[in-house]
Design a protein around this motif. Structure first.
Motif, PDB file in Angstrom:
ATOM      1  N   LEU A  77       0.840  -1.204   0.000  1.00 17.30           N
ATOM      2  CA  LEU A  77       0.000   0.000   0.000  1.00 17.30           C
ATOM      3  C   LEU A  77       0.873   1.251   0.000  1.00 17.30           C
ATOM      4  O   LEU A  77       0.550   2.243  -0.659  1.00 17.30           O
ATOM      5  N   GLU A  78       1.977   1.190   0.735  1.00 17.70           N
ATOM      6  CA  GLU A  78       2.889   2.340   0.737  1.00 17.70           C
ATOM      7  C   GLU A  78       3.439   2.585  -0.662  1.00 17.70           C
ATOM      8  O   GLU A  78       3.592   3.726  -1.097  1.00 17.70           O
ATOM      9  N   GLU A  79       3.673   1.486  -1.377  1.00 15.99           N
ATOM     10  CA  GLU A  79       4.126   1.598  -2.770  1.00 15.99           C
ATOM     11  C   GLU A  79       3.035   2.235  -3.640  1.00 15.99           C
ATOM     12  O   GLU A  79       3.324   3.056  -4.512  1.00 15.99           O
ATOM     13  N   VAL A  80       1.789   1.824  -3.400  1.00 15.49           N
ATOM     14  CA  VAL A  80       0.668   2.385  -4.169  1.00 15.49           C
ATOM     15  C   VAL A  80       0.564   3.887  -3.916  1.00 15.49           C
ATOM     16  O   VAL A  80       0.443   4.678  -4.851  1.00 15.49           O
ATOM     17  N   PHE A  81       0.637   4.273  -2.645  1.00 13.75           N
ATOM     18  CA  PHE A  81       0.580   5.709  -2.316  1.00 13.75           C
ATOM     19  C   PHE A  81       1.685   6.453  -3.069  1.00 13.75           C
ATOM     20  O   PHE A  81       1.448   7.520  -3.633  1.00 13.75           O
ATOM     21  N   SER A  82       2.868   5.871  -3.070  1.00 18.46           N
ATOM     22  CA  SER A  82       3.979   6.561  -3.728  1.00 18.46           C
ATOM     23  C   SER A  82       3.780   6.607  -5.247  1.00 18.46           C
ATOM     24  O   SER A  82       4.085   7.612  -5.886  1.00 18.46           O
ATOM     25  N   LEU A  83       3.239   5.552  -5.816  1.00 20.60           N
ATOM     26  CA  LEU A  83       2.971   5.533  -7.266  1.00 20.60           C
ATOM     27  C   LEU A  83       1.978   6.614  -7.686  1.00 20.60           C
ATOM     28  O   LEU A  83       2.096   7.203  -8.765  1.00 20.60           O
ATOM     29  N   ILE A  84       0.981   6.855  -6.845  1.00 15.03           N
ATOM     30  CA  ILE A  84      -0.029   7.861  -7.206  1.00 15.03           C
ATOM     31  C   ILE A  84       0.303   9.236  -6.597  1.00 15.03           C
ATOM     32  O   ILE A  84      -0.516  10.152  -6.606  1.00 15.03           O
ATOM     33  N   LYS A  85       1.521   9.322  -6.044  1.00 17.69           N
ATOM     34  CA  LYS A  85       2.039  10.581  -5.493  1.00 17.69           C
ATOM     35  C   LYS A  85       1.154  11.161  -4.388  1.00 17.69           C
ATOM     36  O   LYS A  85       0.792  12.338  -4.376  1.00 17.69           O
ATOM     37  N   GLU A  86       0.815  10.268  -3.466  1.00 22.81           N
ATOM     38  CA  GLU A  86       0.057  10.695  -2.285  1.00 22.81           C
ATOM     39  C   GLU A  86       0.831  10.231  -1.059  1.00 22.81           C
ATOM     40  O   GLU A  86       1.550   9.229  -1.117  1.00 22.81           O
ATOM     41  N   LYS A  87       0.655  10.952   0.040  1.00 18.64           N
ATOM     42  CA  LYS A  87       1.316  10.571   1.277  1.00 18.64           C
ATOM     43  C   LYS A  87       0.610   9.342   1.863  1.00 18.64           C
ATOM     44  O   LYS A  87      -0.617   9.289   1.879  1.00 18.64           O
ATOM     45  N   ALA A  88       1.387   8.372   2.342  1.00 20.43           N
ATOM     46  CA  ALA A  88       0.788   7.199   2.992  1.00 20.43           C
ATOM     47  C   ALA A  88       0.235   7.620   4.342  1.00 20.43           C
ATOM     48  O   ALA A  88       0.979   7.999   5.239  1.00 20.43           O
ATOM     49  N   GLU A  89      -1.082   7.582   4.437  1.00 21.58           N
ATOM     50  CA  GLU A  89      -1.746   8.056   5.644  1.00 21.58           C
ATOM     51  C   GLU A  89      -2.824   7.054   6.026  1.00 21.58           C
ATOM     52  O   GLU A  89      -3.522   6.548   5.153  1.00 21.58           O
ATOM     53  N   ALA A  90      -2.941   6.786   7.327  1.00 21.54           N
ATOM     54  CA  ALA A  90      -3.982   5.856   7.771  1.00 21.54           C
ATOM     55  C   ALA A  90      -5.182   6.623   8.301  1.00 21.54           C
ATOM     56  O   ALA A  90      -5.034   7.649   8.964  1.00 21.54           O
ATOM     57  N   LYS A  91      -6.359   6.114   7.946  1.00 22.07           N
ATOM     58  CA  LYS A  91      -7.593   6.712   8.462  1.00 22.07           C
ATOM     59  C   LYS A  91      -8.374   5.580   9.111  1.00 22.07           C
ATOM     60  O   LYS A  91      -8.581   4.534   8.481  1.00 22.07           O
ATOM     61  N   LYS A  92      -8.760   5.767  10.348  1.00 27.76           N
ATOM     62  CA  LYS A  92      -9.384   4.663  11.075  1.00 27.76           C
ATOM     63  C   LYS A  92     -10.534   4.017  10.306  1.00 27.76           C
ATOM     64  O   LYS A  92     -11.464   4.681   9.860  1.00 27.76           O
ATOM     65  N   CYS A  93     -10.424   2.718  10.158  1.00 20.20           N
ATOM     66  CA  CYS A  93     -11.464   1.949   9.483  1.00 20.20           C
ATOM     67  C   CYS A  93     -12.383   1.366  10.553  1.00 20.20           C
ATOM     68  O   CYS A  93     -12.015   0.423  11.248  1.00 20.20           O
ATOM     69  N   GLU A  94     -13.559   1.951  10.684  1.00 19.61           N
ATOM     70  CA  GLU A  94     -14.485   1.528  11.733  1.00 19.61           C
ATOM     71  C   GLU A  94     -14.925   0.080  11.529  1.00 19.61           C
ATOM     72  O   GLU A  94     -15.132  -0.658  12.484  1.00 19.61           O
ATOM     73  N   ALA A  95     -15.077  -0.303  10.277  1.00 17.53           N
ATOM     74  CA  ALA A  95     -15.519  -1.672   9.988  1.00 17.53           C
ATOM     75  C   ALA A  95     -14.482  -2.683  10.479  1.00 17.53           C
ATOM     76  O   ALA A  95     -14.819  -3.652  11.150  1.00 17.53           O
ATOM     77  N   MET A  96     -13.210  -2.436  10.152  1.00 19.03           N
ATOM     78  CA  MET A  96     -12.173  -3.375  10.582  1.00 19.03           C
ATOM     79  C   MET A  96     -12.013  -3.347  12.097  1.00 19.03           C
ATOM     80  O   MET A  96     -11.823  -4.390  12.725  1.00 19.03           O
ATOM     81  N   ALA A  97     -12.114  -2.157  12.693  1.00 22.53           N
ATOM     82  CA  ALA A  97     -12.031  -2.060  14.154  1.00 22.53           C
ATOM     83  C   ALA A  97     -13.131  -2.924  14.777  1.00 22.53           C
ATOM     84  O   ALA A  97     -12.904  -3.636  15.760  1.00 22.53           O
ATOM     85  N   GLY A  98     -14.322  -2.900  14.177  1.00 24.00           N
ATOM     86  CA  GLY A  98     -15.447  -3.705  14.660  1.00 24.00           C
ATOM     87  C   GLY A  98     -15.202  -5.192  14.487  1.00 24.00           C
ATOM     88  O   GLY A  98     -15.499  -5.988  15.383  1.00 24.00           O
TER      89      GLY A  98
END
Ligand SMILES: [Fe+2]
Ligand SMILES: [Fe+2]
Length: 184
Positions: A77-98
């Motif tokens: 995923l970090e590679e994907v972020f870098s490929l699309i020139k976006e910063k690798a950032e996590a946003k809480k996934c409520e579904a996975m937390a559940g």
């Protein structure tokens, strides 16, 4: 749909609407990448808990193997972020937390052994299905957005999630369901 993007050069034709859609889709793509990035990171901590609670050798091996893949998913995923020139950032996934919370509750409410193993498989498969749904969509989005390299990486992860799910089903069908019945 209201066009807010092309300003002075807007000729109010289909082009602008198309650009809007592309930008909207890209934003959704990035947002969903942040969501699954959080989820994969959380799984690198949740799967070891499942391993500790599992007794069947096959299940322990499957979970341990998938933990290694999951760590790879984070990097991919970090590679994907870098490929699309976006910063690798996590946003809480409520579904996975559940789903992780649900797994913890199953492990707490069952006795260690085949029944808990069956519960762990159930919880792990819910996780895999969430990942499969997410990566399937992210793959299509990447393709649509012309991000072919990112799409390739996402598809790689998708196939590993499918593999993990199939493997868990095989383990469950091979013996856990039967043993859990016998133990009852
Ligand atoms: Fe994953
Ligand atoms: Fe997974």
């Amino acid at each position: 749909m209201q066009n807010t993007l092309s300003g002075a050069h807007n000729q109010s034709n289909g082009h602008a609407a198309k650009a809007d859609t592309a930008n909207g889709l890209r934003a959704l793509f990035v947002n969903e990448l942040k969501d699954i990035y959080w989820a994969e990171n959380a799984l690198t901590k949740a799967i070891p808990e499942m391993v500790k609670n599992a007794t069947s050798e096959e299940l322990v091996a499957a979970l341990t193997g998938h933990l290694e893949e999951t760590k790879e998913h984070v990097k991919r995923l970090e590679e994907v972020f870098s490929l699309i020139k976006e910063k690798a950032e996590a946003k809480k996934c409520e579904a996975m937390a559940g789903l992780i919370k649900e797994a913890e509750e199953i492990m707490k409410s069952t006795e260690k052994g085949v029944v808990r193993d069956a519960g762990i498989i159930l919880a792990a498969q819910k996780v895999e299905h969430y990942e499969i749904a997410t990566y399937g969509t992210l793959f299509s989005f990447a393709k649509t957005l012309g991000e072919d390299k990112a799409a390739e990486l996402l598809q790689k992860t998708l196939s590993e999630e499918v593999g993990a799910d199939v493997h868990l089903t095989e383990i469950a069908e091979a013996f856990i369901n039967i043993e859990a019945m016998e133990a009852a």
